[in-house]
Design a protein around this motif. Structure first.
Motif, PDB file in Angstrom:
ATOM      1  N   THR A   1      47.610  45.692  45.575  1.00 25.37           N
ATOM      2  CA  THR A   1      46.633  44.758  46.146  1.00 25.37           C
ATOM      3  C   THR A   1      46.683  43.429  45.401  1.00 25.37           C
ATOM      4  O   THR A   1      46.707  42.348  46.003  1.00 25.37           O
ATOM      5  CB  THR A   1      45.202  45.352  46.047  1.00 25.37           C
ATOM      6  OG1 THR A   1      45.210  46.628  46.658  1.00 25.37           O
ATOM      7  CG2 THR A   1      44.169  44.465  46.711  1.00 25.37           C
TER       8      THR A   1
ATOM      9  N   PHE B   1      47.969  39.833  46.791  1.00 28.24           N
ATOM     10  CA  PHE B   1      47.021  38.714  46.723  1.00 28.24           C
ATOM     11  C   PHE B   1      47.685  37.503  46.053  1.00 28.24           C
ATOM     12  O   PHE B   1      47.581  36.370  46.529  1.00 28.24           O
ATOM     13  CB  PHE B   1      45.777  39.163  45.947  1.00 28.24           C
ATOM     14  CG  PHE B   1      44.857  38.047  45.563  1.00 28.24           C
ATOM     15  CD1 PHE B   1      43.938  37.538  46.473  1.00 28.24           C
ATOM     16  CD2 PHE B   1      44.902  37.505  44.281  1.00 28.24           C
ATOM     17  CE1 PHE B   1      43.085  36.501  46.113  1.00 28.24           C
ATOM     18  CE2 PHE B   1      44.055  36.471  43.923  1.00 28.24           C
ATOM     19  CZ  PHE B   1      43.152  35.971  44.839  1.00 28.24           C
TER      20      PHE B   1
ATOM     21  N   HIS C   1      48.061  34.318  48.233  1.00 33.28           N
ATOM     22  CA  HIS C   1      47.017  33.307  48.036  1.00 33.28           C
ATOM     23  C   HIS C   1      47.197  32.434  46.798  1.00 33.28           C
ATOM     24  O   HIS C   1      46.538  31.410  46.674  1.00 33.28           O
ATOM     25  CB  HIS C   1      45.640  33.981  47.945  1.00 33.28           C
ATOM     26  CG  HIS C   1      45.261  34.722  49.180  1.00 33.28           C
ATOM     27  ND1 HIS C   1      44.843  34.083  50.332  1.00 33.28           N
ATOM     28  CD2 HIS C   1      45.248  36.042  49.449  1.00 33.28           C
ATOM     29  CE1 HIS C   1      44.581  34.983  51.257  1.00 33.28           C
ATOM     30  NE2 HIS C   1      44.830  36.184  50.761  1.00 33.28           N
TER      31      HIS C   1
ATOM     32  N   GLU D   1      38.067  28.582  45.935  1.00 28.37           N
ATOM     33  CA  GLU D   1      37.836  29.355  47.165  1.00 28.37           C
ATOM     34  C   GLU D   1      38.271  30.816  46.986  1.00 28.37           C
ATOM     35  O   GLU D   1      37.876  31.687  47.766  1.00 28.37           O
ATOM     36  CB  GLU D   1      38.545  28.704  48.376  1.00 28.37           C
ATOM     37  CG  GLU D   1      40.075  28.781  48.393  1.00 28.37           C
ATOM     38  CD  GLU D   1      40.781  27.790  47.463  1.00 28.37           C
ATOM     39  OE1 GLU D   1      40.085  27.019  46.765  1.00 28.37           O
ATOM     40  OE2 GLU D   1      42.028  27.789  47.415  1.00 28.37           O
ATOM     41  N   LEU D   2      39.071  31.076  45.956  1.00 28.60           N
ATOM     42  CA  LEU D   2      39.527  32.457  45.721  1.00 28.60           C
ATOM     43  C   LEU D   2      38.498  33.295  44.952  1.00 28.60           C
ATOM     44  O   LEU D   2      38.635  34.511  44.850  1.00 28.60           O
ATOM     45  CB  LEU D   2      40.854  32.468  44.950  1.00 28.60           C
ATOM     46  CG  LEU D   2      42.048  31.807  45.644  1.00 28.60           C
ATOM     47  CD1 LEU D   2      43.307  31.970  44.794  1.00 28.60           C
ATOM     48  CD2 LEU D   2      42.282  32.416  47.037  1.00 28.60           C
TER      49      LEU D   2
ATOM     50  N   LYS E   1      36.860  35.849  47.154  1.00 28.19           N
ATOM     51  CA  LYS E   1      37.938  36.727  47.644  1.00 28.19           C
ATOM     52  C   LYS E   1      38.332  37.738  46.551  1.00 28.19           C
ATOM     53  O   LYS E   1      38.536  38.924  46.823  1.00 28.19           O
ATOM     54  CB  LYS E   1      39.133  35.830  48.022  1.00 28.19           C
ATOM     55  CG  LYS E   1      40.340  36.540  48.513  1.00 28.19           C
ATOM     56  CD  LYS E   1      40.341  36.635  50.028  1.00 28.19           C
ATOM     57  CE  LYS E   1      41.444  37.549  50.509  1.00 28.19           C
ATOM     58  NZ  LYS E   1      41.061  38.353  51.654  1.00 28.19           N
TER      59      LYS E   1
ATOM     60  N   GLU F   1      35.662  40.320  46.438  1.00 28.07           N
ATOM     61  CA  GLU F   1      35.799  41.254  47.560  1.00 28.07           C
ATOM     62  C   GLU F   1      36.860  42.315  47.275  1.00 28.07           C
ATOM     63  O   GLU F   1      36.721  43.485  47.635  1.00 28.07           O
ATOM     64  CB  GLU F   1      36.299  40.440  48.757  1.00 28.07           C
ATOM     65  CG  GLU F   1      35.610  40.628  50.078  1.00 28.07           C
ATOM     66  CD  GLU F   1      36.181  39.582  51.022  1.00 28.07           C
ATOM     67  OE1 GLU F   1      37.205  39.870  51.661  1.00 28.07           O
ATOM     68  OE2 GLU F   1      35.620  38.456  51.083  1.00 28.07           O
ATOM     69  N   LEU F   2      37.935  41.891  46.617  1.00 27.22           N
ATOM     70  CA  LEU F   2      39.032  42.820  46.329  1.00 27.22           C
ATOM     71  C   LEU F   2      38.783  43.657  45.068  1.00 27.22           C
ATOM     72  O   LEU F   2      39.604  44.485  44.693  1.00 27.22           O
ATOM     73  CB  LEU F   2      40.345  42.034  46.175  1.00 27.22           C
ATOM     74  CG  LEU F   2      40.864  41.373  47.449  1.00 27.22           C
ATOM     75  CD1 LEU F   2      42.042  40.442  47.155  1.00 27.22           C
ATOM     76  CD2 LEU F   2      41.303  42.440  48.467  1.00 27.22           C
TER      77      LEU F   2
ATOM     78  N   GLN G   1      30.867  40.556  42.993  1.00 24.65           N
ATOM     79  CA  GLN G   1      31.316  40.079  44.311  1.00 24.65           C
ATOM     80  C   GLN G   1      31.826  38.636  44.263  1.00 24.65           C
ATOM     81  O   GLN G   1      32.296  38.104  45.270  1.00 24.65           O
ATOM     82  CB  GLN G   1      30.143  40.147  45.304  1.00 24.65           C
ATOM     83  CG  GLN G   1      29.841  41.555  45.810  1.00 24.65           C
ATOM     84  CD  GLN G   1      30.999  42.113  46.634  1.00 24.65           C
ATOM     85  OE1 GLN G   1      31.464  41.481  47.563  1.00 24.65           O
ATOM     86  NE2 GLN G   1      31.480  43.288  46.260  1.00 24.65           N
TER      87      GLN G   1
END
Ligand code: FAD
Length: 387
Positions: free
Chosen positions: A21, A25, A29, A46-47, A50, A53-54, A121
């Motif tokens: 994962t 990523f 990204h 912005e990551l 994200k 989330e991962l 998060q």
């Protein structure tokens, strides 16, 4: 991907999944824009959600949304992130090991419930304020202090070189509690929008450019009693967090070295001089062989430290040995990779020089190479040589 002694074979399903994962990523990204961020001196903010989330922030913790993955899985995650850029791994290290960990280990139930899910998060960003302008390697000399007020504390002082302070919502600030006997160091959760908090950005960096670094100014900042971390007092608080972060660095640095190696290996096959690929020259093969050997040895050390951590036997000397060795290895080997890329190697089109520049920070933060040498010296002789 370099794995000569087949370590991959022994990974379990969860470890493979987390590694894959993170690797995907980074490919999707991070790699496309990271050189530009490095040049601009920006972090791809912005990551941040994200990555949350991962599950990239402290997945090795248990509860409050964290899945309690194995220490090897956590290490592999750090490795993949740092193969992208040390700035990315620093983001995950600070958020996870330096902010979520102390709240998890020493926080009140209310502090855990308020902060851990948001930080996990990536809905909130945290930073860790230990270093001061006059106290880097000797943080116990800190001058930032807290004094009791009617219903809490007033903080004064300044912290510097703080990763993410300019974008943080909350800072874990370590300060001397002047109201208590012996003035112990305590941890304070300081929301950065409180009156008297400033977080100026440090802009002149030539290393770790794809990471935001700043100061924390504390000028009569009032925090309520509920913002003190109740479960720890003394230097054990910040030092135990640093052990967690240094563990991730020992793994992460191997990722930066591996990415440099892979770039050099590819280049050696593609670049032609004197009528054929430069990889046919023994000198180039010797460089690749030495890089692969050093990376493999560092990798083995990381796996061993993971085992010790998993079974609760990890000691600061183990971490000093692993952080010291693996970062020095990555610093040296990224330079060799850069060299193999010739003139192209000094551009941002290729990763080795970026990793090499980043390693100057990684070599210095979380205990300089020298300080870890002294920790090992004390372990080996029983004689501390810090002063
Ligand atoms: P000094 O302690 O002044 O050291 C200068 C030199 O003297 C070094 O080479 C050192 O090894 C050597 N030296 C010092 N004492 C001894 C001794 N006893 N014996 C032999 N040699 C010695 N800090 C945080 O709190 N939070 C963060 O998020 C954070 N992020 C950072 C991000 C970046 C990009 C950087 C560069 C630093 C960050 N730091 C952070 C600070 C970092 O931890 C310190 O820079 C580090 O601890 C070294 O302190 P110093 O820079 O004051 O160097």
């Amino acid at each position: 991907m370099l794995d000569i002694v087949q370590l991959e074979q022994d990974l379990d399903q969860e470890e493979r999944m987390i590694r894959d994962t993170a690797r995907e990523f980074v490919e999707e990204h991070v790699k496309p824009d990271i050189a530009e961020h490095f040049e601009e001196g920006t972090f791809p903010t912005e990551l941040i959600p994200k990555m949350g989330e991962l599950g990239f922030y402290a997945p090795n913790l248990e509860g409050y949304g964290s899945p309690n993955v194995s220490e090897t899985a956590y290490g592999l995650l750090m490795q993949e992130l740092e193969a992208g850029d040390s700035g990315l791994r620093s983001m995950a290290s600070v958020q996870g090991a330096l902010v979520m960990y102390p709240i998890h280990a020493y926080g009140s139930e209310e502090q855990k419930e308020e902060w851990l899910p948001k930080l996990g998060q990536g809905e909130a960003v945290g930073c860790f304020g230990l270093t001061e302008p006059e106290h880097g390697s000797n943080p116990s000399g800190m001058e930032t202090y807290a004094e009791r007020d009617s219903d809490g504390y007033v903080l004064n002082g300044s912290k510097t070189w703080i990763t993410n302070s300019p974008i943080a919502d909350v800072a874990v600030v370590w300060a001397r509690d002047r109201s208590a006997e012996d003035e112990p160091v305590r941890g304070f959760l300081v929301e950065t929008d409180r009156d008297g908090v400033t977080t100026n950005k440090i802009t002149e960096k030539l290393s770790l450019r794809a990471s935001i670094t700043g100061e924390i100014g504390l000028n009569d900042v009032r925090v309520p009693e509920e913002n003190v971390l109740p479960g720890v007092s003394g230097m054990k608080g910040p030092l135990s967090c640093l052990t967690q972060a240094r563990y991730g660095i020992a793994w992460g640095a191997v990722g930066a070295a591996r990415d440099s190696f892979e770039e050099a290996r590819q280049y050696a096959q593609d670049r032609e001089q004197f009528g054929g690929p430069i990889g046919r020259f023994q000198l180039q093969q010797q460089k690749l062989a030495e890089m692969a050997t050093q990376i493999t040895l560092a990798q083995l050390l990381a796996y061993r430290v993971a085992e010790l951590k998993e079974r609760g036997d990890l000691r600061p000397a183990h971490i000093s040995l692993a952080k010291r060795n693996n970062v020095r290895m990555a610093r040296d080997q990224s330079r060799v990779a850069r060299e193999m890329l010739g003139g192209n190697g000094i551009t941002t089109d290729y990763s080795p020089m970026r990793h090499m520049a980043n390693m100057e920070t990684v070599y210095t933060y979380e205990g300089t190479h020298d300080i870890h040498t002294l920790v090992l010296g004390e372990e080996l002789t029983g004689i501390p040589a810090y002063e």
